[in-house]
Write a protein that holds these residues in place. Structure first.
Motif, PDB file in Angstrom:
ATOM      1  N   VAL A 181       9.086   2.934   3.801  1.00 29.92           N
ATOM      2  CA  VAL A 181       8.236   3.495   2.695  1.00 29.92           C
ATOM      3  C   VAL A 181       7.962   5.083   2.938  1.00 29.92           C
ATOM      4  N   GLY A 182       8.535   5.691   4.052  1.00 27.21           N
ATOM      5  CA  GLY A 182       8.418   6.998   4.372  1.00 27.21           C
ATOM      6  C   GLY A 182       7.264   7.325   5.156  1.00 27.21           C
ATOM      7  N   ALA A 183       6.486   6.309   5.674  1.00 29.16           N
ATOM      8  CA  ALA A 183       5.399   6.600   6.515  1.00 29.16           C
ATOM      9  C   ALA A 183       5.593   7.136   7.798  1.00 29.16           C
ATOM     10  N   LEU A 184       4.506   8.169   8.030  1.00 26.57           N
ATOM     11  CA  LEU A 184       4.534   8.600   9.397  1.00 26.57           C
ATOM     12  C   LEU A 184       4.006   7.500  10.608  1.00 26.57           C
ATOM     13  N   THR A 185       4.432   7.315  11.760  1.00 24.98           N
ATOM     14  CA  THR A 185       4.125   6.369  12.506  1.00 24.98           C
ATOM     15  C   THR A 185       3.505   6.721  13.833  1.00 24.98           C
ATOM     16  N   VAL A 186       2.609   6.029  14.118  1.00 26.95           N
ATOM     17  CA  VAL A 186       1.513   6.161  15.393  1.00 26.95           C
ATOM     18  C   VAL A 186       1.486   5.076  16.107  1.00 26.95           C
ATOM     19  N   LEU A 187       1.834   5.366  17.465  1.00 27.12           N
ATOM     20  CA  LEU A 187       2.007   4.149  18.517  1.00 27.12           C
ATOM     21  C   LEU A 187       0.889   4.538  19.676  1.00 27.12           C
ATOM     22  N   ASP A 188      -0.079   3.765  20.097  1.00 30.18           N
ATOM     23  CA  ASP A 188      -0.899   3.797  21.191  1.00 30.18           C
ATOM     24  C   ASP A 188      -0.006   2.939  22.228  1.00 30.18           C
ATOM     25  N   ALA A 189       0.488   3.781  23.171  1.00 29.34           N
ATOM     26  CA  ALA A 189       1.126   3.247  24.156  1.00 29.34           C
ATOM     27  C   ALA A 189       0.769   3.329  25.738  1.00 29.34           C
ATOM     28  N   VAL A 190      -0.685   3.326  25.551  1.00 28.19           N
ATOM     29  CA  VAL A 190      -1.319   3.813  26.789  1.00 28.19           C
ATOM     30  C   VAL A 190      -1.206   2.564  27.745  1.00 28.19           C
ATOM     31  N   ALA A 191      -1.390   1.454  26.920  1.00 28.81           N
ATOM     32  CA  ALA A 191      -1.498   0.265  28.093  1.00 28.81           C
ATOM     33  C   ALA A 191      -0.067  -0.360  28.083  1.00 28.81           C
ATOM     34  N   ASP A 221      12.371   6.848  20.768  1.00 28.03           N
ATOM     35  CA  ASP A 221      13.540   7.327  19.664  1.00 28.03           C
ATOM     36  C   ASP A 221      13.969   6.145  19.004  1.00 28.03           C
ATOM     37  N   GLU A 222      14.356   5.286  19.754  1.00 31.06           N
ATOM     38  CA  GLU A 222      15.118   4.097  19.253  1.00 31.06           C
ATOM     39  C   GLU A 222      14.353   3.588  18.210  1.00 31.06           C
ATOM     40  N   TRP A 223      12.682   3.472  18.138  1.00 24.95           N
ATOM     41  CA  TRP A 223      12.114   2.767  17.343  1.00 24.95           C
ATOM     42  C   TRP A 223      11.928   4.041  16.150  1.00 24.95           C
ATOM     43  N   ASP A 224      12.224   5.133  16.368  1.00 25.67           N
ATOM     44  CA  ASP A 224      12.012   6.115  15.597  1.00 25.67           C
ATOM     45  C   ASP A 224      10.516   6.309  15.149  1.00 25.67           C
ATOM     46  N   VAL A 225       9.543   6.202  16.261  1.00 26.63           N
ATOM     47  CA  VAL A 225       8.079   6.459  16.030  1.00 26.63           C
ATOM     48  C   VAL A 225       7.666   7.981  16.207  1.00 26.63           C
ATOM     49  N   ASP A 226       6.915   8.402  15.260  1.00 31.75           N
ATOM     50  CA  ASP A 226       6.864  10.051  15.239  1.00 31.75           C
ATOM     51  C   ASP A 226       5.792  10.257  16.382  1.00 31.75           C
ATOM     52  N   LEU A 227       4.628   9.859  16.678  1.00 30.39           N
ATOM     53  CA  LEU A 227       3.672   9.966  17.644  1.00 30.39           C
ATOM     54  C   LEU A 227       3.414   8.935  18.480  1.00 30.39           C
ATOM     55  N   VAL A 228       3.662   9.358  19.614  1.00 32.46           N
ATOM     56  CA  VAL A 228       3.301   8.405  20.678  1.00 32.46           C
ATOM     57  C   VAL A 228       2.177   8.900  21.787  1.00 32.46           C
ATOM     58  N   ALA A 229       1.105   8.046  22.209  1.00 35.30           N
ATOM     59  CA  ALA A 229       0.353   8.571  23.296  1.00 35.30           C
ATOM     60  C   ALA A 229       0.216   7.609  24.489  1.00 35.30           C
ATOM     61  N   ILE A 230       0.382   8.469  25.520  1.00 35.90           N
ATOM     62  CA  ILE A 230       0.428   7.633  26.923  1.00 35.90           C
ATOM     63  C   ILE A 230      -0.773   8.320  27.544  1.00 35.90           C
ATOM     64  N   ILE A 256       1.008  -1.372  -0.050  1.00 35.85           N
ATOM     65  CA  ILE A 256      -0.176   0.226   0.088  1.00 35.85           C
ATOM     66  C   ILE A 256       0.979   1.227  -0.183  1.00 35.85           C
ATOM     67  N   ARG A 257       2.152   1.037   0.632  1.00 36.11           N
ATOM     68  CA  ARG A 257       2.937   2.179   0.968  1.00 36.11           C
ATOM     69  C   ARG A 257       2.107   3.460   1.442  1.00 36.11           C
ATOM     70  N   PRO A 258       1.501   3.345   2.426  1.00 37.11           N
ATOM     71  CA  PRO A 258       0.576   4.298   3.047  1.00 37.11           C
ATOM     72  C   PRO A 258       1.635   5.591   3.611  1.00 37.11           C
ATOM     73  N   ASP A 259       0.886   6.725   3.764  1.00 39.16           N
ATOM     74  CA  ASP A 259       1.543   7.914   4.357  1.00 39.16           C
ATOM     75  C   ASP A 259       1.463   7.731   6.114  1.00 39.16           C
ATOM     76  N   VAL A 260       0.567   7.001   6.472  1.00 41.47           N
ATOM     77  CA  VAL A 260       0.477   6.852   8.001  1.00 41.47           C
ATOM     78  C   VAL A 260       0.356   5.297   8.359  1.00 41.47           C
ATOM     79  N   VAL A 261       1.145   4.921   9.249  1.00 33.28           N
ATOM     80  CA  VAL A 261       0.831   3.452   9.719  1.00 33.28           C
ATOM     81  C   VAL A 261       0.573   3.682  11.092  1.00 33.28           C
TER      82      VAL A 261
END
Ligand SMILES: *Cc1c(COP(=O)(O)O)cnc(C)c1O
Length: 347
Positions: free
Chosen positions: A143-153, A163-172, A113-118
């Motif tokens: 593939v140049g996608a922006l990454t989002v992680l729900d890390a609440v749980a 930062d090590e995972w190079d993830v762009d948006l993380v919610a806690i 799919i080569r998405p913009d966001v994962v």
């Protein structure tokens, strides 16, 4: 068990407090930096974490955006819906809720799919499953996608290496493994994420769902004046919770949660109960889901609602019970209490 606040402190201490000072807000952000292992900007969201997640979804999604959303439980499903509502074209890569994501399947979809966001949920408290997110983020990055992680749980319960995972948006949020409050949450936002959000004409602005309001009203100011009136009780409670985590050490807090999971899984198996998650590799340290068996033991388990043990939510109701061994419950005494409740119900 939750301790009624009036037993912890004089209720009067909760009243008539001064607003959060710039120093307290900077301190809270620096605590989030260390717990989330990131140098990204920290945006404080004045509500429970579900609101922070909606803010992220609506900030990154819009017409012309292709998003790939991994669904292994109800929280992942909801995130995809918000991105769709914002006008993005969303592909859900969905797995049965008693499994975690099959990494190769997700990576193949990303490459196709080569998405913009994962977007992916790290641990689904609702199903007791943890996804192996690192290789998925690596593929998204290729593939140049922006990454989002729900890390609440997951935050506090298991390693979150933003930062090590190079993830762009993380919610806690505070109220799970951090043993903190539910009424304030935090989002780590990378520079790349800000660029994409700025380029998104439908990203919320001048709204409770805006991430940029906090950036423009606070992060990129001299920090002389706090914008609005951030939740001060929750803010101070989150500071106290984060300080406790850092004093104990994140690895030690993670270990307490792993130990709790192992003890509960062992006890459940000894009682002849089946874990809800099919594979040991997917077992989350935050909570253990147990499949409700047929018969009278199942009926008794379905009646438990003790805080330590709760019923499945939504489509999971009647299928599983959850042992919530997180936060203040991730200690041997509480695990023993949970096991005693299970044992009594199974009879
Ligand atoms: C608990 C949880 C949330 C947020 O829940 P709130 O109760 O709104 O703070 C979000 N995502 C996951 C995976 C969770 O477990």
């Amino acid at each position: 068990m939750p301790r009624p606040l009036h037993r912890i402190l004089d209720a009067a201490e909760l009243l008539d407090q001064p607003p959060l000072s710039p120093t307290e807000i900077d301190h809270l952000a620096s605590l989030c930096h260390s717990i989330m292992e990131t140098r990204h900007d920290i945006v404080l969201v004045q509500s429970e974490a579900i609101v922070a997640l909606e803010a992220i979804a609506r900030s990154v999604a819009g017409p012309g955006i292709r998003a790939l959303n991994v669904v292994t439980g109800p929280y992942g499903g909801g995130f995809g819906e918000w991105m769709r509502q914002a006008g993005a074209s969303v592909t859900d890569v969905t797995f049965p809720f008693n499994e975690v994501a099959v990494t190769e399947t997700v990576i193949a979809a990303i490459e196709q799919i080569r998405p913009d966001v994962v977007a992916i949920v790290h641990a689904e408290a609702a199903t007791g499953g943890t996804n192996d997110v690192e290789p998925i983020f690596a593929a998204a990055r290729r593939v140049g996608a922006l990454t989002v992680l729900d890390a609440v749980a997951s935050i506090g319960a298991e390693p979150v290496h933003t930062d090590e995972w190079d993830v762009d948006l993380v919610a806690i949020g505070g109220q799970k493994a951090l043993a903190g409050p539910a009424g304030i949450s935090a989002v780590a936002v990378s520079g790349r994420a800000w660029d994409r959000i700025d380029a998104n004409p439908v990203a919320p602005r001048g709204s409770v769902l805006s991430l940029t309001d906090w950036r423009d009203g606070w992060l990129r100011t001299t920090h002389a004046a706090v914008p609005g009136l951030p939740n001060w009780l929750e803010g101070r409670a989150l500071i106290a919770a984060c300080e406790g985590i850092i004093d104990e050490g994140v690895p030690a807090v993670n270990q307490r949660h792993r130990d709790a999971r192992e003890a509960v899984c062992r006890a459940a198996t000894e009682l002849g109960l089946d874990l809800w998650q099919r594979e040991a590799r997917g077992l989350a340290p935050i909570a253990t889901a147990i499949a409700i068996p047929e018969g009278s033991a199942g009926e008794r388990l379905s009646a438990l609602n003790t805080g330590l043990i709760t019923q499945g939510v939504g489509e999971l109701r009647g299928k599983l019970i959850r042992v919530n061994h997180f936060g203040m419950a991730a200690i041997p005494d509480m695990v023993e209490a949970a096991v005693a409740q299970l044992t009594a119900a199974v009879g």
